[in-house]
Design a protein around this motif. Sequence first.
Motif, PDB file in Angstrom:
ATOM      1  N   UNK A  47       0.454   4.449   1.648  1.00  0.00           N
ATOM      2  CA  UNK A  47      -0.724   5.385   1.317  1.00  0.00           C
ATOM      3  C   UNK A  47      -0.653   5.913  -0.240  1.00  0.00           C
ATOM      4  N   UNK A  48       0.520   5.532  -0.907  1.00  0.00           N
ATOM      5  CA  UNK A  48       0.682   6.000  -2.309  1.00  0.00           C
ATOM      6  C   UNK A  48       1.028   4.821  -3.080  1.00  0.00           C
ATOM      7  N   UNK A  49       1.447   3.601  -2.516  1.00  0.00           N
ATOM      8  CA  UNK A  49       1.734   2.193  -3.289  1.00  0.00           C
ATOM      9  C   UNK A  49       1.367   1.011  -2.220  1.00  0.00           C
ATOM     10  N   UNK A  50       0.105   0.834  -2.014  1.00  0.00           N
ATOM     11  CA  UNK A  50      -0.116  -0.242  -0.920  1.00  0.00           C
ATOM     12  C   UNK A  50       0.115  -1.531  -1.789  1.00  0.00           C
ATOM     13  N   UNK A  51      -0.097  -1.908  -2.852  1.00  0.00           N
ATOM     14  CA  UNK A  51       0.012  -3.092  -3.503  1.00  0.00           C
ATOM     15  C   UNK A  51       1.478  -3.403  -3.647  1.00  0.00           C
ATOM     16  N   UNK A  52       2.306  -2.355  -4.050  1.00  0.00           N
ATOM     17  CA  UNK A  52       3.833  -2.643  -4.265  1.00  0.00           C
ATOM     18  C   UNK A  52       4.049  -3.050  -2.683  1.00  0.00           C
ATOM     19  N   UNK A  53       3.747  -2.175  -1.836  1.00  0.00           N
ATOM     20  CA  UNK A  53       4.231  -2.548  -0.422  1.00  0.00           C
ATOM     21  C   UNK A  53       4.211  -3.957  -0.103  1.00  0.00           C
TER      22      UNK A  53
END
Length: 318
Positions: A208-214
């Motif tokens: 929800x806050x860092x989709x690409x990082x996930x």
Amino acid sequence: MKGNDLPNLIFALSAALLLFTAAGALPVRAFLIDTVSHFMLQYLIGGVILLAAAMLARSLPAAGMAALALCIAMWQVGPLAKFGAAAPQDFKTPPKTITVLQANTLYSNRQVDGLIAAIDRFDPDLILIQEANSAISAYFRDVMRQYPHQDLDVSDTHAFGQAVASKLQIENVERHHFAGKKKGGQSFTVNVGEKSLAILSAHACNPLSCHAIRDTELDAIGKWAADQSGNVAIFGDLNVTPYARAFKDTLTTGGLTDARKGRGVMGTYPSQLPAFMRIPIDHTLTKGDVRVLSMQVLNHANSGSDHLAVVTTLAIGE
């Protein structure tokens, strides 16, 4: 409610359900697709209810949409479905086993009584904690005799503290930053009988806050598993459900097997909700000669946290 209002409502709900279910099943990596993919069990339940309602209301279009949504949800949930007990495992040689308790304890949570009760009950060989804080490290210091092999990297101010406590000697300890500065995991090896097992305790970023990082972290976890030549087990809060494309890609890249397969959905988050409303984001993944003998979610055993703890028993043998 007027005579036509109920059929119209059923039609609208069935159309919305089909839209969300179909979107969630798309083999695409995108924030919105990923978000709606997590609720396949809930879509399945909704499909059953709306199909029955549409048939009672004699609305064939609504029934058709609800039935299609139900089929898509069943296709996604099916591999996890528990049709009786999991098949017994055959081994050429008697296997050695290891029991692992994994829990995201929530970094702001100071309650450890529920976790302590679970540890006392199951007596795991290995304890893996995500979002570990000073309350966890204080407890681990108290059980140093039972769990003498520990690696603690805790925090009371952020969600990426981790802790390992083991009865078995841990070797080759490494802390991973799979994406950016945030600590994504701890890896190490243990010997289970005469077999070596590479273990990764992982905590992926909240999409929800860092989709690409996930997604970057999940890709790196898959590559880490692929680079291991022997037996592998991955445990942790991966902040993704088995229905998401990123999760499926991680399994493919790493040559991994989802421990939930054939054992049920077993939702772990949010812990406060009933079982049918929770989503499965705390995982056990395996590779090599590692077999899952049992896996269970511990209801209310992780007091104060928004995640439920998981206990898994693995066997290693040919």
